[in-house]
Design a protein around this motif. Structure first.
Motif, PDB file in Angstrom:
ATOM      1  N   GLY A   1       0.785  -1.230   0.000  1.00  0.00           N
ATOM      2  CA  GLY A   1       0.000   0.000   0.000  1.00  0.00           C
ATOM      3  C   GLY A   1       0.815   1.277   0.000  1.00  0.00           C
ATOM      4  N   ASN A   2       2.138   1.173  -0.043  1.00  0.00           N
ATOM      5  CA  ASN A   2       3.011   2.350  -0.032  1.00  0.00           C
ATOM      6  C   ASN A   2       3.494   2.652  -1.449  1.00  0.00           C
ATOM      7  N   GLY A   3       2.629   3.230  -2.251  1.00  0.00           N
ATOM      8  CA  GLY A   3       2.953   3.484  -3.646  1.00  0.00           C
ATOM      9  C   GLY A   3       2.660   2.243  -4.474  1.00  0.00           C
ATOM     10  N   PRO A   4       3.573   1.905  -5.404  1.00  0.00           N
ATOM     11  CA  PRO A   4       4.918   2.450  -5.577  1.00  0.00           C
ATOM     12  C   PRO A   4       4.943   3.701  -6.450  1.00  0.00           C
ATOM     13  N   ARG A   5       6.071   4.408  -6.407  1.00  0.00           N
ATOM     14  CA  ARG A   5       6.378   5.462  -7.368  1.00  0.00           C
ATOM     15  C   ARG A   5       6.866   4.761  -8.632  1.00  0.00           C
TER      16      ARG A   5
ATOM     17  N   ILE B   1      13.112  -0.522 -23.193  1.00  0.00           N
ATOM     18  CA  ILE B   1      12.150  -0.120 -22.166  1.00  0.00           C
ATOM     19  C   ILE B   1      12.856  -0.171 -20.811  1.00  0.00           C
ATOM     20  N   LYS B   2      12.687   0.890 -20.029  1.00  0.00           N
ATOM     21  CA  LYS B   2      13.226   0.941 -18.673  1.00  0.00           C
ATOM     22  C   LYS B   2      12.087   1.230 -17.706  1.00  0.00           C
ATOM     23  N   MET B   3      12.031   0.489 -16.611  1.00  0.00           N
ATOM     24  CA  MET B   3      10.965   0.691 -15.624  1.00  0.00           C
ATOM     25  C   MET B   3      11.540   0.630 -14.215  1.00  0.00           C
ATOM     26  N   ILE B   4      11.050   1.526 -13.356  1.00  0.00           N
ATOM     27  CA  ILE B   4      11.354   1.471 -11.931  1.00  0.00           C
ATOM     28  C   ILE B   4      10.059   1.655 -11.153  1.00  0.00           C
ATOM     29  N   ALA B   5       9.853   0.803 -10.166  1.00  0.00           N
ATOM     30  CA  ALA B   5       8.714   0.906  -9.251  1.00  0.00           C
ATOM     31  C   ALA B   5       9.281   0.794  -7.840  1.00  0.00           C
ATOM     32  N   GLU B   6       9.157   1.864  -7.044  1.00  0.00           N
ATOM     33  CA  GLU B   6       9.819   1.939  -5.745  1.00  0.00           C
ATOM     34  C   GLU B   6       8.817   2.272  -4.644  1.00  0.00           C
ATOM     35  N   GLU B   7       8.832   1.490  -3.586  1.00  0.00           N
ATOM     36  CA  GLU B   7       7.972   1.721  -2.428  1.00  0.00           C
ATOM     37  C   GLU B   7       8.315   3.079  -1.806  1.00  0.00           C
ATOM     38  N   THR B   8       7.307   3.766  -1.298  1.00  0.00           N
ATOM     39  CA  THR B   8       7.506   5.133  -0.788  1.00  0.00           C
ATOM     40  C   THR B   8       7.883   5.167   0.688  1.00  0.00           C
ATOM     41  N   LYS B   9       7.963   4.022   1.353  1.00  0.00           N
ATOM     42  CA  LYS B   9       8.373   3.946   2.748  1.00  0.00           C
ATOM     43  C   LYS B   9       9.347   2.785   2.917  1.00  0.00           C
ATOM     44  N   PRO B  10      10.148   2.804   3.983  1.00  0.00           N
ATOM     45  CA  PRO B  10      11.033   1.675   4.243  1.00  0.00           C
ATOM     46  C   PRO B  10      10.211   0.382   4.369  1.00  0.00           C
TER      47      PRO B  10
END
Length: 361
Positions: free
Chosen positions: A201-205, A223-232
């Motif tokens: 539930g913390n994103g991702p960005r 194609i380049k993709m990044i999906a990063e959680e917004t909290k530790p």
């Protein structure tokens, strides 16, 4: 693959007489060939909407075939859309990867195809059985609904291509410019690179970039993709994939590309729910699978390109020559589409501008 060439030469007698009378060189003869194309293709389109279960509601189905010319070969791809007839409108749709179905012999150059797109099936299926349709391009068998999950798991199309397709050709030397088409449909799942795999539930960005790059012999779609959680613990899935879209003919080298070759921040947003997020971009419809219940990074999180309709111009010269078509992009700012239409804006269909990071409502 069986090929039977039946040529219908254009009537050039009058033009030929005029040229001979003037003492000029005889122009190359233009012709129409109709090779008999045979191939078997099975394609499972990606799941792009809903819960993946048709649950007895159709699906409504559409099947199309698209022919294109690249590097003096005839390519084709199949579009299959299967959509539930009631909410939550489960859908599987997309274009298959292109396949080579004919290559012009030495001394012949493919100029164009009189008809490039063929609509084969529009119907609404019922029950759990497959259904076969006779069409102008061969037999089509569709698999729609079954017991359990359908979209992305079971739903697929089988095409037994068997048809004579007219092609305009001439006997000129290889062109110094060719079209290289981006893949019609593509799915990329970036690898898990950090954290526990669950965005919880913390994103991702999410950021998705696309570009076309080349060396002296080959052109690639990247194609380049990044999906990063917004909290530790900042769970992350990130990576890059390259797909070959063009190879230079023997004795030729690639000097430059024409048209738009870079789409930075094609998709850029913060995910805030478990839905599949859809975007209208310059490369067509793009769906992003971000967060859901359970593990995400490396397993579920991915980007799906549903109907890319673009090509770049590849400029070539004989190997060892000093000829060069100019810098990559050739000074041209517009990208090219198969149909010649205008590019759309890269916008999230539900949440405004795409280039600024915004939380989805």
């Amino acid at each position: 693959m069986c090929i039977n060439l039946n040529r219908k030469s254009w009537k050039l007698a009058a033009a030929l007489s005029a040229v001979l009378a003037a003492g000029s060189a005889v122009p190359a003869q233009a012709e129409v060939v109709s090779p008999n194309l045979r191939d078997n293709l099975t394609f499972m389109p990606p799941h792009v909407a809903g819960d993946a279960e048709f649950d007895g509601n159709g699906p409504a189905v559409t099947v199309k075939v698209k022919f294109t010319v690249s590097n003096n070969t005839l390519l084709y791809s199949v579009y299959y859309k299967a959509k539930e007839t009631k909410s939550d409108w489960t859908e599987a749709s997309g274009w298959s990867p292109t396949r080579t179905v004919y290559t012009a012999p030495p001394g012949m150059r493919i100029v164009s195809i009189p008809k490039s797109e063929h609509e084969l099936v529009i119907d609404t299926m019922s029950g759990h059985n497959s259904k076969t349709y006779p069409t102008a391009l061969g037999r089509v068998t569709l698999y729609g609904d079954t017991k359990g999950k359908d979209a992305g798991v079971y739903t697929r199309v089988e095409l037994n291509l068997d048809a004579a397709i007219p092609i305009n050709v001439d006997m000129n030397a290889p062109r110094s410019e060719q079209e290289a088409y981006l893949p019609r449909t593509y799915t990329y799942t970036p690898p898990h690179t950090r954290g526990d795999k669950d965005f919880d539930g913390n994103g991702p960005r999410v950021v998705v970039d696309a570009r076309v790059e080349h060396d002296s012999q080959q052109v690639y779609f990247v194609i380049k993709m990044i999906a990063e959680e917004t909290k530790p613990d900042n769970t992350t899935a990130s990576g890059e994939t390259r797909t070959l879209i063009y190879s230079a003919p023997a004795g030729q080298r690639i000097t430059s590309l024409g048209g738009q070759t870079s789409w930075p921040n094609l998709v850029s947003y913060y995910d805030s729910n478990h839905n599949v997020d859809k975007f209208d971009t310059p490369l067509g419809p793009v769906s992003v699978f971000g967060d859901h219940k359970g593990d995400d990074a490396g397993d579920y999180t991915r980007v799906v390109f549903g109907n890319v309709d673009k090509f770049v111009v590849v400029r070539t010269a004989p190997s060892g020559s000093l000829a060069d078509g100019g810098d990559e992009g050739g000074g041209e700012s517009a990208s090219f589409t198969r149909s010649g239409g205008k590019n759309g804006n890269a916008k999230n269909g539900n949440s405004g501008k795409q280039r600024n990071f915004k939380h989805r409502k």
